[in-house]
Scaffold this active site. Structure first.
Site, PDB file in Angstrom:
ATOM      1  CB  SER A  78      54.590  41.153  48.094  1.00 57.24           C
ATOM      2  OG  SER A  78      53.416  41.240  47.321  1.00 57.24           O
ATOM      3  CE  LYS A 117      44.528  52.700  24.414  1.00 59.16           C
ATOM      4  NZ  LYS A 117      45.223  51.398  24.439  1.00 59.16           N
TER       5      LYS A 117
END
Length: 286
Positions: free
Chosen positions: A85, A137
């Site tokens: 990765s 949020k």
């Protein structure tokens, strides 16, 4: 100011090791070392990678610094036990890559983790009152499940990050983007398989990578030595006596465990370029 040991460094190979999860501390250490490699005018850099990957931004900054440095310095990456990765993202910043035949590499993809402990909170009678400026949020809040709209937002974020990863690998390895996407589905593969896919240039050890770096920079492979930029030792290794048995046990158990816990806490809800076995993944893993 004229560096008094310039000629000495010009006959050595710089060596930087990236091990463990890639995060802010790794980025800071590696960028400082790369700057020193440039200033001291090393002709070559041996980049030893033994990492499952890590945070997106930190991996990108290291890669960008390598791409700049390679204009003047020959860079050879060496994959150890694992370079997956984010480790791959950094590795493709080198001119060439050497991998052990059995190393674990690949895992090209993005993962975003979150934890939903709503049922546990219900059992102990804990709830949260949230006041927020917008509906998203508190996305990935641990006391409630994701809404379908939130899943769509996060998936778009992941897809953009994934596209950046694929394009960088394609550029770094001189491969068509479509070819990279064929195996950039999160799977891992061995160094031998990576060679067949064009993800590494040769199979071999770190010593093989060192010799190649020497050849590329016009140094004698038999005589060229490495100058390793050392990572600062843990506090315990500086405080406890050198051959203390307790010191050995503590150093073996604590730093790895604590670093892992710290990394998990710091990166919760952050997109990662990181290989994680399925048993370690959270409920939002892809």
């Amino acid at each position: 100011m004229i560096w008094p040991f310039k000629r000495r460094y010009r006959k050595q190979i710089a060596r930087i090791e990236i091990s463990g999860a890639i995060a802010g501390s790794t980025r800071k250490r590696v960028l400082e070392a790369l700057k020193e490699v440039e200033e001291k005018k090393f002709p070559a850099l041996l980049l030893r990678i033994d990492s499952p990957g890590g945070t997106v931004g930190d991996s990108q900054e290291i890669y960008s610094a390598l791409r700049k440095l390679r204009e003047d310095v020959k860079i050879v990456a060496s994959y150890g036990n694992i370079s997956a990765s984010g480790g791959v993202y950094i590795g493709v910043g080198a001119h060439h890559i050497v991998a052990n035949a059995g190393c674990i590499t690949g895992s090209i993809g993005v993962i975003l983790r979150g934890n939903n402990i709503e049922k546990l909170l219900d059992k102990v009678g804990v709830s949260f009152q949230v006041v927020k400026s917008g509906p998203y949020k508190d996305i990935l809040a641990f006391d409630r499940p994701l809404t379908s709209e939130e899943e769509t937002i996060l998936q778009e974020l992941i897809d953009v990050s994934y596209g950046q990863f694929v394009r960088t690998v394609a550029e770094g390895r001189n491969l068509p983007e479509e070819k990279v996407r064929e195996f950039a589905d999160g799977r891992v593969f061995t160094g031998e398989q990576a060679l067949a896919l064009g993800m590494v240039d040769r199979l071999g050890s770190e010593e093989d990578a060192r010799r190649w770096a020497a050849e590329l920079s016009g140094l004698d492979p038999e005589k060229a030595e490495c100058f390793t930029f050392e990572e600062k030792k843990p506090l315990l290794s500086r405080v406890l006596p050198g051959n203390n048995a307790l010191r050995g046990l503590l150093l073996e158990a604590m730093p790895t465990t604590m670093a892992r816990i710290e990394f998990e806490l710091e990166t919760s809800g952050i997109p990662l370029w990181m290989y994680q076995p399925a048993t370690l993944r959270g409920p939002l893993s892809r």
